[in-house]
Design a protein around this motif. Structure first.
Motif, mmCIF file in Angstrom:
data_model
loop_
_atom_site.group_PDB
_atom_site.id
_atom_site.type_symbol
_atom_site.label_atom_id
_atom_site.label_comp_id
_atom_site.label_asym_id
_atom_site.label_seq_id
_atom_site.Cartn_x
_atom_site.Cartn_y
_atom_site.Cartn_z
ATOM 1 N N ALA A 33 0.828 -1.200 0.000
ATOM 2 C CA ALA A 33 0.000 0.000 0.000
ATOM 3 C C ALA A 33 0.867 1.256 0.000
ATOM 4 N N THR A 34 1.960 1.245 0.738
ATOM 5 C CA THR A 34 2.854 2.401 0.776
ATOM 6 C C THR A 34 3.444 2.682 -0.603
ATOM 7 N N MET A 35 3.924 1.654 -1.272
ATOM 8 C CA MET A 35 4.549 1.846 -2.580
ATOM 9 C C MET A 35 3.523 2.272 -3.632
ATOM 10 N N LEU A 36 2.392 1.605 -3.672
ATOM 11 C CA LEU A 36 1.401 1.924 -4.698
ATOM 12 C C LEU A 36 0.702 3.255 -4.422
ATOM 13 N N CYS A 37 0.426 3.547 -3.172
ATOM 14 C CA CYS A 37 -0.217 4.822 -2.841
ATOM 15 C C CYS A 37 0.743 5.993 -3.021
ATOM 16 N N SER A 38 2.032 5.756 -2.874
ATOM 17 C CA SER A 38 3.014 6.809 -3.147
ATOM 18 C C SER A 38 2.935 7.234 -4.606
ATOM 19 N N ALA A 39 2.758 6.273 -5.488
ATOM 20 C CA ALA A 39 2.616 6.593 -6.914
ATOM 21 C C ALA A 39 1.357 7.432 -7.148
ATOM 22 N N ILE A 40 0.280 7.097 -6.471
ATOM 23 C CA ILE A 40 -0.964 7.859 -6.615
ATOM 24 C C ILE A 40 -0.770 9.283 -6.103
ATOM 25 N N LEU A 41 -0.075 9.428 -4.981
ATOM 26 C CA LEU A 41 0.166 10.761 -4.426
ATOM 27 C C LEU A 41 1.035 11.601 -5.346
ATOM 28 N N ILE A 42 2.015 10.988 -5.977
ATOM 29 C CA ILE A 42 2.856 11.726 -6.926
ATOM 30 C C ILE A 42 2.009 12.179 -8.111
ATOM 31 N N GLU A 43 1.125 11.309 -8.581
ATOM 32 C CA GLU A 43 0.280 11.648 -9.727
ATOM 33 C C GLU A 43 -0.641 12.814 -9.404
ATOM 34 N N LYS A 44 -1.137 12.865 -8.176
ATOM 35 C CA LYS A 44 -2.041 13.941 -7.761
ATOM 36 C C LYS A 44 -1.292 15.158 -7.227
ATOM 37 N N ASN A 45 0.037 15.080 -7.197
ATOM 38 C CA ASN A 45 0.894 16.129 -6.649
ATOM 39 C C ASN A 45 0.548 16.427 -5.192
ATOM 40 N N ASP A 46 0.240 15.368 -4.434
ATOM 41 C CA ASP A 46 -0.075 15.485 -3.010
ATOM 42 C C ASP A 46 1.003 14.865 -2.125
ATOM 43 N N HIS A 47 2.157 14.536 -2.701
ATOM 44 C CA HIS A 47 3.230 13.954 -1.907
ATOM 45 C C HIS A 47 3.827 15.008 -0.980
ATOM 46 N N ILE A 48 4.556 14.553 -0.005
ATOM 47 C CA ILE A 48 5.148 15.466 0.972
ATOM 48 C C ILE A 48 6.175 16.351 0.279
#
Length: 134
Positions: A33-48
């Motif tokens: 979940a961490t690895m796959l959700c990190s990709a989603i956050l990068i796509e949405k530009n919501d990463h830290i």
């Protein structure tokens, strides 16, 4: 993952018989979940990100800094994706202690997630470049 961890808590504290497979599966699901959700956050530009300095910069330096950020992120994701299959190959020879699976399966989430993040970074950069040119 919450269901598996919930079962682990019930089994350990209410039934007095901890389940080894639930603990392992919860851990593997957390990594995936961490690895796959990190990709989603990068796509949405919501990463830290710490954007205080970036927002203070004028146009060209801001663009240069975002290019640098993306280049560093892409390099790290690329290295993880490139070297990630090594533990997957090692995991083929090892079995999970609590479940009847090879360790290559849980290890696969790391290079797949990193490759997905790298792909999203590249596609996002291309998209931003097209928007800036328009």
């Amino acid at each position: 993952m919450p269901v598996v961890i919930g079962w682990q808590v019930v089994a350990r504290f209410l039934l007095g018989a901890p389940s080894m497979w639930a603990e392992e599966l919860g851990r593997y699901l957390l990594v995936a979940a961490t690895m796959l959700c990190s990709a989603i956050l990068i796509e949405k530009n919501d990463h830290i990100a710490i954007e205080t300095v970036v927002k203070m910069l004028p146009g060209r330096p801001r663009i240069a800094l975002t290019w640098l950020r993306d280049a560093i992120s892409l390099t790290i994701c690329g290295l993880i994706a490139w070297y990630g299959p090594t533990p997957v190959g090692i995991g083929v020879r090892q079995s999970s202690a609590g479940m009847p699976i090879k360790m290559s399966l849980p290890c696969l989430a790391i290079p797949v997630g990193a490759a997905l993040m790298a792909l999203i970074l590249v596609l996002g950069r291309i998209n931003r470049q097209h928007q800036q040119e328009s």
